[in-house]
Scaffold this motif. Sequence first.
Motif, PDB file in Angstrom:
ATOM      1  N   LEU A  90       7.667 -88.601  13.215  1.00  0.00           N
ATOM      2  CA  LEU A  90       6.919 -87.348  13.097  1.00  0.00           C
ATOM      3  C   LEU A  90       5.417 -87.643  12.952  1.00  0.00           C
ATOM      4  O   LEU A  90       4.572 -86.994  13.586  1.00  0.00           O
ATOM      5  CB  LEU A  90       7.431 -86.581  11.871  1.00  0.00           C
ATOM      6  N   SER A  91       5.079 -88.643  12.139  1.00  0.00           N
ATOM      7  CA  SER A  91       3.656 -89.001  11.975  1.00  0.00           C
ATOM      8  C   SER A  91       3.084 -89.470  13.303  1.00  0.00           C
ATOM      9  O   SER A  91       1.943 -89.133  13.649  1.00  0.00           O
ATOM     10  CB  SER A  91       3.484 -90.140  10.967  1.00  0.00           C
ATOM     11  N   ASN A  92       3.852 -90.247  14.051  1.00  0.00           N
ATOM     12  CA  ASN A  92       3.360 -90.724  15.345  1.00  0.00           C
ATOM     13  C   ASN A  92       3.113 -89.554  16.298  1.00  0.00           C
ATOM     14  O   ASN A  92       2.154 -89.553  17.081  1.00  0.00           O
ATOM     15  CB  ASN A  92       4.346 -91.708  15.990  1.00  0.00           C
ATOM     16  N   ILE A  93       3.991 -88.544  16.215  1.00  0.00           N
ATOM     17  CA  ILE A  93       3.805 -87.369  17.081  1.00  0.00           C
ATOM     18  C   ILE A  93       2.536 -86.608  16.652  1.00  0.00           C
ATOM     19  O   ILE A  93       1.775 -86.120  17.495  1.00  0.00           O
ATOM     20  CB  ILE A  93       5.069 -86.476  17.060  1.00  0.00           C
ATOM     21  N   GLN A  94       2.302 -86.560  15.333  1.00  0.00           N
ATOM     22  CA  GLN A  94       1.051 -85.946  14.836  1.00  0.00           C
ATOM     23  C   GLN A  94      -0.154 -86.646  15.462  1.00  0.00           C
ATOM     24  O   GLN A  94      -1.126 -86.008  15.865  1.00  0.00           O
ATOM     25  CB  GLN A  94       0.933 -86.121  13.304  1.00  0.00           C
ATOM     26  N   GLU A  95      -0.073 -87.966  15.526  1.00  0.00           N
ATOM     27  CA  GLU A  95      -1.191 -88.755  16.081  1.00  0.00           C
ATOM     28  C   GLU A  95      -1.435 -88.393  17.552  1.00  0.00           C
ATOM     29  O   GLU A  95      -2.576 -88.308  18.010  1.00  0.00           O
ATOM     30  CB  GLU A  95      -0.884 -90.255  15.959  1.00  0.00           C
ATOM     31  N   ASP A 155      16.115 -79.642  13.624  1.00  0.00           N
ATOM     32  CA  ASP A 155      15.554 -78.282  13.606  1.00  0.00           C
ATOM     33  C   ASP A 155      14.274 -78.242  12.782  1.00  0.00           C
ATOM     34  O   ASP A 155      13.818 -77.172  12.362  1.00  0.00           O
ATOM     35  CB  ASP A 155      16.572 -77.299  12.985  1.00  0.00           C
ATOM     36  N   ASN A 156      13.704 -79.381  12.517  1.00  0.00           N
ATOM     37  CA  ASN A 156      12.508 -79.478  11.680  1.00  0.00           C
ATOM     38  C   ASN A 156      11.386 -78.580  12.230  1.00  0.00           C
ATOM     39  O   ASN A 156      10.994 -78.696  13.396  1.00  0.00           O
ATOM     40  CB  ASN A 156      12.075 -80.956  11.661  1.00  0.00           C
ATOM     41  N   SER A 157      10.864 -77.691  11.386  1.00  0.00           N
ATOM     42  CA  SER A 157       9.914 -76.690  11.880  1.00  0.00           C
ATOM     43  C   SER A 157       8.562 -77.325  12.238  1.00  0.00           C
ATOM     44  O   SER A 157       7.887 -76.917  13.180  1.00  0.00           O
ATOM     45  CB  SER A 157       9.720 -75.582  10.855  1.00  0.00           C
ATOM     46  N   GLU A 158       8.179 -78.370  11.503  1.00  0.00           N
ATOM     47  CA  GLU A 158       6.932 -79.079  11.802  1.00  0.00           C
ATOM     48  C   GLU A 158       7.002 -79.674  13.220  1.00  0.00           C
ATOM     49  O   GLU A 158       6.068 -79.550  14.013  1.00  0.00           O
ATOM     50  CB  GLU A 158       6.773 -80.205  10.744  1.00  0.00           C
ATOM     51  N   LEU A 159       8.149 -80.287  13.519  1.00  0.00           N
ATOM     52  CA  LEU A 159       8.344 -80.898  14.844  1.00  0.00           C
ATOM     53  C   LEU A 159       8.258 -79.827  15.928  1.00  0.00           C
ATOM     54  O   LEU A 159       7.630 -80.025  16.972  1.00  0.00           O
ATOM     55  CB  LEU A 159       9.707 -81.605  14.890  1.00  0.00           C
ATOM     56  N   GLU A 160       8.860 -78.676  15.658  1.00  0.00           N
ATOM     57  CA  GLU A 160       8.828 -77.596  16.648  1.00  0.00           C
ATOM     58  C   GLU A 160       7.399 -77.136  16.896  1.00  0.00           C
ATOM     59  O   GLU A 160       7.006 -76.875  18.023  1.00  0.00           O
ATOM     60  CB  GLU A 160       9.721 -76.442  16.197  1.00  0.00           C
ATOM     61  N   LYS A 161       6.599 -77.074  15.826  1.00  0.00           N
ATOM     62  CA  LYS A 161       5.197 -76.644  15.958  1.00  0.00           C
ATOM     63  C   LYS A 161       4.388 -77.637  16.791  1.00  0.00           C
ATOM     64  O   LYS A 161       3.538 -77.271  17.587  1.00  0.00           O
ATOM     65  CB  LYS A 161       4.558 -76.525  14.571  1.00  0.00           C
ATOM     66  N   LEU A 162       4.688 -78.923  16.584  1.00  0.00           N
ATOM     67  CA  LEU A 162       3.917 -79.962  17.285  1.00  0.00           C
ATOM     68  C   LEU A 162       4.273 -80.065  18.770  1.00  0.00           C
ATOM     69  O   LEU A 162       3.517 -80.596  19.568  1.00  0.00           O
ATOM     70  CB  LEU A 162       4.203 -81.331  16.632  1.00  0.00           C
ATOM     71  N   SER A 163       5.473 -79.582  19.132  1.00  0.00           N
ATOM     72  CA  SER A 163       5.991 -79.817  20.491  1.00  0.00           C
ATOM     73  C   SER A 163       5.533 -78.745  21.467  1.00  0.00           C
ATOM     74  O   SER A 163       5.674 -77.544  21.199  1.00  0.00           O
ATOM     75  CB  SER A 163       7.521 -79.839  20.456  1.00  0.00           C
ATOM     76  N   ILE A 173      10.434 -78.584  23.987  1.00  0.00           N
ATOM     77  CA  ILE A 173      11.433 -79.249  23.134  1.00  0.00           C
ATOM     78  C   ILE A 173      12.826 -79.128  23.766  1.00  0.00           C
ATOM     79  O   ILE A 173      13.192 -78.080  24.285  1.00  0.00           O
ATOM     80  CB  ILE A 173      11.372 -78.694  21.687  1.00  0.00           C
ATOM     81  N   VAL A 174      13.527 -80.232  23.764  1.00  0.00           N
ATOM     82  CA  VAL A 174      14.914 -80.248  24.255  1.00  0.00           C
ATOM     83  C   VAL A 174      15.776 -80.688  23.086  1.00  0.00           C
ATOM     84  O   VAL A 174      15.540 -81.737  22.491  1.00  0.00           O
ATOM     85  CB  VAL A 174      15.078 -81.237  25.441  1.00  0.00           C
ATOM     86  N   LYS A 175      16.778 -79.875  22.779  1.00  0.00           N
ATOM     87  CA  LYS A 175      17.636 -80.191  21.630  1.00  0.00           C
ATOM     88  C   LYS A 175      18.929 -80.837  22.134  1.00  0.00           C
ATOM     89  O   LYS A 175      19.713 -80.197  22.842  1.00  0.00           O
ATOM     90  CB  LYS A 175      17.978 -78.907  20.871  1.00  0.00           C
ATOM     91  N   VAL A 176      19.131 -82.052  21.718  1.00  0.00           N
ATOM     92  CA  VAL A 176      20.397 -82.715  22.073  1.00  0.00           C
ATOM     93  C   VAL A 176      21.396 -82.473  20.943  1.00  0.00           C
ATOM     94  O   VAL A 176      21.007 -82.102  19.833  1.00  0.00           O
ATOM     95  CB  VAL A 176      20.207 -84.235  22.296  1.00  0.00           C
ATOM     96  N   GLU A 177      22.663 -82.698  21.240  1.00  0.00           N
ATOM     97  CA  GLU A 177      23.698 -82.535  20.202  1.00  0.00           C
ATOM     98  C   GLU A 177      23.546 -83.599  19.132  1.00  0.00           C
ATOM     99  O   GLU A 177      23.182 -84.750  19.429  1.00  0.00           O
ATOM    100  CB  GLU A 177      25.080 -82.676  20.844  1.00  0.00           C
ATOM    101  N   LYS A 178      23.869 -83.231  17.907  1.00  0.00           N
ATOM    102  CA  LYS A 178      23.803 -84.191  16.807  1.00  0.00           C
ATOM    103  C   LYS A 178      25.030 -85.102  16.862  1.00  0.00           C
ATOM    104  O   LYS A 178      26.162 -84.622  16.942  1.00  0.00           O
ATOM    105  CB  LYS A 178      23.805 -83.440  15.481  1.00  0.00           C
ATOM    106  N   VAL A 179      24.772 -86.397  16.867  1.00  0.00           N
ATOM    107  CA  VAL A 179      25.883 -87.360  16.789  1.00  0.00           C
ATOM    108  C   VAL A 179      25.504 -88.342  15.686  1.00  0.00           C
ATOM    109  O   VAL A 179      24.381 -88.293  15.163  1.00  0.00           O
ATOM    110  CB  VAL A 179      26.081 -88.117  18.131  1.00  0.00           C
ATOM    111  N   SER A 180      26.400 -89.258  15.368  1.00  0.00           N
ATOM    112  CA  SER A 180      26.057 -90.295  14.388  1.00  0.00           C
ATOM    113  C   SER A 180      24.749 -90.962  14.836  1.00  0.00           C
ATOM    114  O   SER A 180      24.591 -91.267  16.025  1.00  0.00           O
ATOM    115  CB  SER A 180      27.193 -91.321  14.351  1.00  0.00           C
TER     116      SER A 180
END
Length: 602
Positions: free
Chosen positions: A524-529, A544-552, A555-562
């Motif tokens: 996330l910090s690298n994306i801020q940069e 679903d992090n809202s900060e990430l959504e704001k920065l993008s 955005i493409v959401k992939v399914e959550k896996v391990s």
Amino acid sequence: MCGIVGYVGSREVVPVLIHGLMRLEYRGYDSAGIAIIDETGNLIIEKAVGKIKDLTEHLWGKNIKGHIGIGHTRWATHGPPTVENAHPHKSRDNSIALVHNGIVENYVQLKEDLISKGYKFSSQTDTEVIAHLIEEEWDENLLKTVLKVAKKLKGAYAVGIISTKEPDKIVALRKGSPLVIGIGEGENFIASDIPAVLEYTNKFITLNDDEIAVITKDSVDIYNIDGEKLEREPFTVNWDISVAEKEGYKHFMLKEIHQQPKSLTDTISGFLSNLDNPVFDNLNKFNKLYIIACGTSFHAGLVGKFWIEKFLKIPVIVDYASEFRYRESPIDEKTLILAISQSGETADTRFAAIDSQKKGAKVLSIVNVVGSSLSRESDYVLYTYCGPEIGVAATKTYTAQLITLFLFAVYGGLKRGFISQREFEDFRHHLSILPKAIEETLKWEDKIKDIAYKYQNVKDFLFLGRGLNYPTALEGALKLKEISYIHAEGYPAGEMKHGPIALIDENMPVVCIAPEDEIFEKMLSNIQEVKARKGIVITVTDSDNSELEKLSDEIVKVEKVSSQLSPIVNILPLQLLSYYIATFLGKDVDQPRNLAKTVTVE
Ligand code: AGP
């Protein structure tokens, strides 16, 4: 790296050769040609620069008829793509024609020798020497002559030969380049790869190195290089011809992207039903492991390093096979070489593995093509179960290589006592839901198509990832480069501030792979940069992090896996992104310029 096909039987030969070449076109598409012996016993050769469709146009209206012939589709090595350099090549007396896949390494010396004997060369290829040598060395019959000639050739080759002196047979020889013989009823075939003739037969014999086959419509006789006859039982292939068809998709690449839920299911169950693979009983003998591979398979190896070191607790070095071969690495009998190759024919990987065996190491390979050279040369083999991959850009075989590496690491970890049975069962559960997660992720196709449309004209792309997904960034960049010809770089996101950040401005799309794992905050910090420098952020995430959504920006959401399995899901949007950018740009997605699916030269 060139495809060859041959037919002898009662069908009209030209359509059989053309269909076969079309299915081999992924191996090279610089020029193509056929040679047949017609009904009057004459040798006819036709060639064209370009693809098989160019050859077909060239043949239009010529009405060539015959029941024996050979064909070739070329990936140029010696000499540019011209009609003169296109195969088949023929002897001076017009009695012999041949097609060749590989390189005759001592051709300069052989050529000089033949020129001194009065032979004239009409091409710049290494192949033409074989045709003249057969004429020069002729001794009673084609088999006896080819046995003599084979001993003079150095390098790697698969060759198909016809002669008007014995118009009922094809002679084939092989050293280092793939060649199968298809067995029909009253007809037989040769081909670089099974799909070329799968519509006619499902029975095959693999010709091994230093073997020669004499093939008529009713017989296949195999000899070793000393002329001793060998016994060989055919094997049956259970594929149907649809594996070599697009089945409604516009390109093989798109079909293969969509096949991933199935190829992963098949690869997982293939692995789990072969747990008695002897490599697992021998793991304690090794104190280091080198992963060697090229291209996409190399990227799979980079991910594999994480899993093997974590679960198997053996130090791993990952290297390009072409680099590894010429370095003096400390290899001994405690070294395990893990060679990864979709085709099992990549010269760099094969030769690096063989060299290591000579120094005492054991070779484990992960291969998709059953019976390929690498699979036969290895001490142990793990197969991916993808069926043929025809698109030049590897997609389904990459995710299958990843899953095989993961399973190798966790099952090996179980066998070595670093993982409990319960943990292993837990991983099995995560794997069982993976194909469904892939299916769900592929539903983002329309959104990815929109992103591709928007950014199709951009000149440069940057792909960033960390940890397990740093190789995902490399693979995403490779996919884009090879099929759209857009410059792209993959980089570890944390390393960006040490230089590449200088590239970022408002015109630079940066694809950020950001799964919600233990290094998510760092990413996330690298994306801020990136954003702080006005870069265009295209995010692939399961968060679903809202900060990430704001920065993008996208955005493409992939399914959550391990989180351990995230590279397998995260690569899908990147495969689709490169596919759609390339199609919007009108590029030849399945056969990108300058490339060939199987690279059998160093
Ligand atoms: C992948 O998209 C490439 N076309 C290429 O890098 C490929 O992965 C490489 O040539 C290795 O091939 P292999 O897996 O058959 O050995």
